[in-house]
Design an enzyme around this catalytic site. Structure first.
Site: not given
Ligand code: ADP
Length: 600
Positions: A7, A81, A170, A231, A378
């Site tokens: 990842n 990923r 996601h 963000r 993940e």
């Protein structure tokens, strides 16, 4: 099977080696702050193995070292990923030149992510040229979103030409926690309307209608939607024009929206939700507003997604904030009684999510909507998806099977007992090898004499041992009129004795009569593969014909002198019509030996 999962983030790298059988990570790499004083750790131990602060060099150096320090079985596949797969990929895919070109085409939309994902792929091709690589996309799960939720209401031609559409991100996490939730509820995902809230540094929420993502809050980029750590999430596009007219540059605006907004921007202090909550409790106005904005936006989306699906059956909270913050869950779930979603304050406060307890329910018994906190993983999800592709494409057998052998009644003898039974100086005569290295069946046989009956021609096994042991099945016990305890080989203290008759003499043993404990012989490399240790108790499933059976209480015996094989006795074999060479599958694995259901 062991899968390497990679990842690559813009300033961090995570890699894990997954034991597919135990579904656990057994070797971990984490590299953070790349380029700004890189901090690398392998299995938690800090390590410096790079000479420059250049991303590719750091990635290559750590991956090389990571794999050098791995002393387990060969890696069977690599899963990456990849953040943006564009329109083309709704599933994970085996990486080839075409896939790499598609990843590269998406770079303008995710300039911080796809370039480093590609670097990861290319470095793995160089380091592991023989190992297949699979791309698992963050956007793939959201390819099912209908057009009405995908398009922005702008010029349609421009949307298509410039890929200005809502892709969503996601996806790996949303899909994984949705599947976990359905499994926990013992329901089929295809019969549930679910809302999954991924609240980490980046936050997004997804409406999953009967197993398919139909709406998600992140859009063309990962800026849209919920309030995040740094963000802004949703804002009026007019703000951008206004800032441009006020003299802000493109870079200023990008930095404002990506790095200086969200919790950090509103609180003026921190992007860490723990500190925001503490500040809010201490009466800090900025933190209070940040928390309100965060949870208000979340509530708004939950309401909107419920409307989009015409109802909701399950709401899931996950990732750093979702899994760990009762305050955020409380604030975003209150006054949802009208939806049939009622949370239990105590359960919500007491949630402790862990590897051992990855799902916790926080709804009241009378809540129609199930409210769950689910641990996201993940890396594990990428490993599972990679394995799926490899087994489909190459028919790789990812579930190692265990050959089963039936042990007929037999005896092991000490050398002095051999001589008592077969004559002074007699040595056991080799007849044929047994599956375990160094073991053999002998020409010699004995008669076992019990109070009720005798059994003739019972095979002696060699070589001679340091103890006498007579291994019989339950049926033999009834026939002989004896009662033998179930024992692990060699553990004969307190067992009954029995009389043996050889060609040259008779011996009455004072102990050593056992019914062998069903067991699996394993070499240490097998034990590593299965994720078990010597003396673990496991279960083995045998589904070879229409008399399938699960053997419980199977003892694992590990030694570098052993070859993988499970031993059962004739009664056990006959009951399930098992013959030598029938294969079993391990069900109960790991050092704590948790139950894991798996079909052959
Ligand atoms: P990433 O997206 O980087 O993987 P994580 O899922 O690890 O992020 O989530 C990071 C966020 O989780 C941080 O904002 C942190 O403040 C928050 N977090 C972690 N523990 C808690 C907690 N106990 N209470 C509230 N927030 C928490």
């Amino acid at each position: 099977m062991h899968i390497l999962v990679i990842n690559c983030g813009s300033s961090s790298i995570k890699a894990d080696i997954f034991n597919f059988l135990t579904k656990t990570s057994v070797h971990q790499l984490s590299v953070e702050r790349i380029g700004k004083g890189t901090l690398g750790k392998i299995n938690g131990v800090e390590l410096v193995c790079h000479t420059t602060e250049e991303y590719s060099e750091i990635l290559k150096a750590y991956l090389t070292e990571f794999v050098r320090l791995w002393d387990g079985p060969k890696i069977s596949g690599i899963g990456h990923r990849v953040v943006h797969g564009g329109d083309d990929y709704s599933q994970p895919i085996l990486i080839d030149a075409e896939v790499k070109s598609a990843i590269s085409k998406m770079i303008p939309l995710v300039p911080l992510h796809n370039p480093v994902n590609l670097k990861g792929i290319e470095i793995c091709e160089e380091l592991f040229p023989d190992i297949h690589q699979v791309a698992v996309f963050d956007t793939a799960f959201h390819r099912s979103i209908p057009k009405r939720a995908q398009y922005y209401a702008i010029d349609r031609k421009l949307s298509d030409e410039k890929h200005i559409k809502r892709f969503g991100f996601h996806g790996i996490s949303h899909q994984y926690v949705a599947e976990q939730a359905a499994e926990y509820l013992k329901r089929d995902l295809r019969e549930l309307r679910m809302i999954t809230c991924h609240l980490g540094s980046g936050c997004s929420i997804t409406a999953i209608e009967y197993g398919r993502s139909i709406e998600t809050s992140m859009g063309m980029s990962a800026l849209e939607g919920l309030v995040m750590g740094t963000r802004a999430g949703d804002l009026d596009p007019g703000i951008i024009n206004y800032l441009l007219s006020e003299g802000y540059t493109k870079e200023d605006i990008s930095s404002l929206l990506n790095e200086r907004s969200g919790l950090l921007g509103v609180s003026g202090q921190t992007n860490d939700m723990r500190e925001i909550i503490k500040g809010a409790m201490d009466g800090d106005d900025g933190c209070r507003l940040a928390l309100q904005l965060f949870t208000h936006r979340l509530r708004k989306y939950i309401g909107a997604y419920t409307a989009a699906m015409g109802g909701v059956d399950v709401i899931v909270f996950t990732a750093g904030i979702g899994e760990n913050s009762p305050v955020v869950r409380h604030r975003s779930l209150q006054r949802f009684d009208y939806l049939g979603a009622i949370f239990n304050e105590d359960l919500n406060r007491d949630v402790k999510i862990s590897l051992e307890q990855p799902v916790v329910e926080i709804s009241t018994l009378n809540s129609r909507v199930k409210l769950l906190v689910v641990r996201t993983d993940e890396q594990k999800s990428i490993a599972l998806e990679t394995e799926k592709i490899l087994s489909e494409k190459f028919k790789v057998n990812t579930i190692p099977v265990i050959p089963i052998a039936i042990s007929a009644r037999h005896v092991h003898l000490r050398q002095d007992t051999v001589e008592q039974l077969f004559g002074k100086g007699h040595q056991l005569t080799f007849r044929s090898p047994l599956s375990q290295p160094g073991q053999f069946s002998c020409e010699e046989t004995v008669t076992i004499v019990g109070p009720r009956n005798r059994i003739e021609k019972v095979r002696v096994l060699g070589p001679a041992r340091t103890y006498n042991q007579v291994e019989i099945a339950r049926t033999d016990e009834f026939f002989l009129g004896v009662d033998a305890p179930i024992r692990d080989s060699g553990h004969i203290e307190g067992t009954p004795g029995i009389t043996l008759v050889g060609t040259e003499g008779t011996v009455t043993l004072s102990e050593g009569l056992i019914c062998a404990w069903r067991h699996i012989h394993m070499h240490p490399t097998d034990a590593l593969l299965f994720g078990v240790q010597d003396k673990d108790i496991v279960e083995v499933d045998v589904e070879h014909n229409d008399r399938p059976i699960t053997f419980k209480n199977v003892l694992v015996r590990v030694s570098d002198k052993f070859k993988l094989e499970m031993h059962i006795d004739t009664d056990e074999g006959n009951a399930a019509e098992i013959t030598n060479g029938t294969k079993g599958v391990l069900l109960l694995t790991g050092s704590t030996c948790k139950l894991r259901k798996k079909n052959v």
